[in-house]
Design an enzyme around this catalytic site. Structure first.
Site, PDB file in Angstrom:
ATOM      1  N   ARG A 221      21.051  48.659  42.336  1.00 40.99           N
ATOM      2  CA  ARG A 221      21.659  47.368  42.961  1.00 40.99           C
ATOM      3  C   ARG A 221      20.572  46.300  43.035  1.00 40.99           C
ATOM      4  O   ARG A 221      20.787  45.255  42.495  1.00 40.99           O
ATOM      5  CB  ARG A 221      22.185  47.558  44.342  1.00 40.99           C
ATOM      6  CG  ARG A 221      22.885  46.120  45.009  1.00 40.99           C
ATOM      7  CD  ARG A 221      23.580  46.768  45.944  1.00 40.99           C
ATOM      8  NE  ARG A 221      23.796  45.592  47.079  1.00 40.99           N
ATOM      9  CZ  ARG A 221      25.116  44.987  47.103  1.00 40.99           C
ATOM     10  NH1 ARG A 221      26.048  45.198  46.097  1.00 40.99           N
ATOM     11  NH2 ARG A 221      25.165  44.100  47.855  1.00 40.99           N
ATOM     12  N   HIS A 244      27.656  39.565  49.376  1.00 46.00           N
ATOM     13  CA  HIS A 244      26.904  39.493  50.588  1.00 46.00           C
ATOM     14  C   HIS A 244      27.662  38.487  51.418  1.00 46.00           C
ATOM     15  O   HIS A 244      28.005  37.340  51.029  1.00 46.00           O
ATOM     16  CB  HIS A 244      25.458  38.777  50.186  1.00 46.00           C
ATOM     17  CG  HIS A 244      24.500  39.993  49.701  1.00 46.00           C
ATOM     18  ND1 HIS A 244      23.427  39.475  49.071  1.00 46.00           N
ATOM     19  CD2 HIS A 244      24.430  41.280  49.954  1.00 46.00           C
ATOM     20  CE1 HIS A 244      22.667  40.629  48.836  1.00 46.00           C
ATOM     21  NE2 HIS A 244      23.190  41.753  49.184  1.00 46.00           N
TER      22      HIS A 244
END
Length: 273
Positions: A221, A244
């Site tokens: 990631r 996020h």
């Protein structure tokens, strides 16, 4: 005269039971109450928690874990106060969390990626290679990629559900990878992959890659995000791709942008002298 544990049970009944990790959070909170002697909630104070925290740190628990426990218990009082079930102030409201030094985000170079993919190609569990490709192509967490189902492949995109934030997100992928996933035989189940974390770990070890603790699969990631920014990707777009909730998490990759802080060369007072 309710005890801290009874207050936690009350919180769970009215709010906590709806959380994604409800049972685990309840278990942690009750263990905290027991370790503190399960005081009468009305007499529980910041000092009680500070003593408990100091003991935990001495026993080897990390400051990061203590911040998490602090946040769990503080939220119990906050939520009960919102519900009108706690009338006093939150006893942990003024307790400051520890400042945690920012960890270095490890990411793989192009050569390291090629070496890792070649090693995964030789694994008996072929699913590890495809899951790694998904993570490198979309920035998905390992669990999100490993848990994909055929029904989540749509319009040359992958739809990730059951994410850490609780929000679904859809990320386009290259045609070749999409076709490879669509062609995969899953038999009578809709699930694309078997569990293959162990195969990935073994491949990493055979490659001789040295990764920080806790970043075994998460390095994929970080690698996606790092290369995305280094190749000129927009930080706001990256935030949406990674899912996020706060830009603060995404901004950690900003220093990798080709033009990051380059204005310092031309906008300083000496530049025009």
């Amino acid at each position: 005269m309710r005890t801290l544990a009874e207050l936690i049970e009350l919180w769970y009944q009215h709010h906590g039971c709806n959380l994604r990790s409800a049972a685990d959070t309840l278990r942690r909170l009750l263990a905290m109450a027991e370790a503190m002697g399960n005081p009468v909630a009305d007499r529980f104070s910041a000092e009680d928690f500070a003593k408990y925290r100091a003991q935990r740190l001495e026993s080897g628990v990390t400051a990061n874990n203590m911040n998490r426990e602090h946040a769990y218990l503080r939220s119990v009082f906050n939520e009960l106060k919102r519900l009108g079930l706690w009338k006093k102030e939150n006893p942990l409201a003024m307790v400051r969390q520890f400042k945690i030094p920012e960890k270095e985000l490890s990411w793989l170079t192009v050569d390291q990626i090629q070496t890792l993919l070649a090693e995964l190609e030789n694994c008996r569990n072929k699913d590890a290679l495809l899951v790694a490709k998904i993570c490198l192509s979309t920035g998905a967490r390992w669990g999100e990629a490993e848990g994909l189902r055929k029904s989540q492949l749509r319009n040359q995109s992958l739809q990730f559900t059951g994410t850490k934030s609780g929000k679904n997100r859809t990320v386009p992928v290259a045609e070749g990878l999409y076709d490879e996933l669509k062609a995969k035989d899953v038999g009578s189940t809709d699930r694309l992959f078997q569990y293959c974390w162990g195969a990935f770990r073994d491949a990493v070890e055979r490659c001789g890659l040295v990764l920080p603790d806790g970043q075994m699969t998460h390095v994929l990631r970080h690698t996606f995000a790092s290369h995305f920014v280094m190749n000129g990707g927009n930080i706001l777009v990256l935030q949406k791709i990674l899912g996020h909730q706060s830009l603060t998490m995404t901004i950690r990759y900003a220093h990798l942008a080709p033009d990051h802080l380059q204005e310092a060369k031309f906008l300083n007072p000496l530049a025009n002298i």
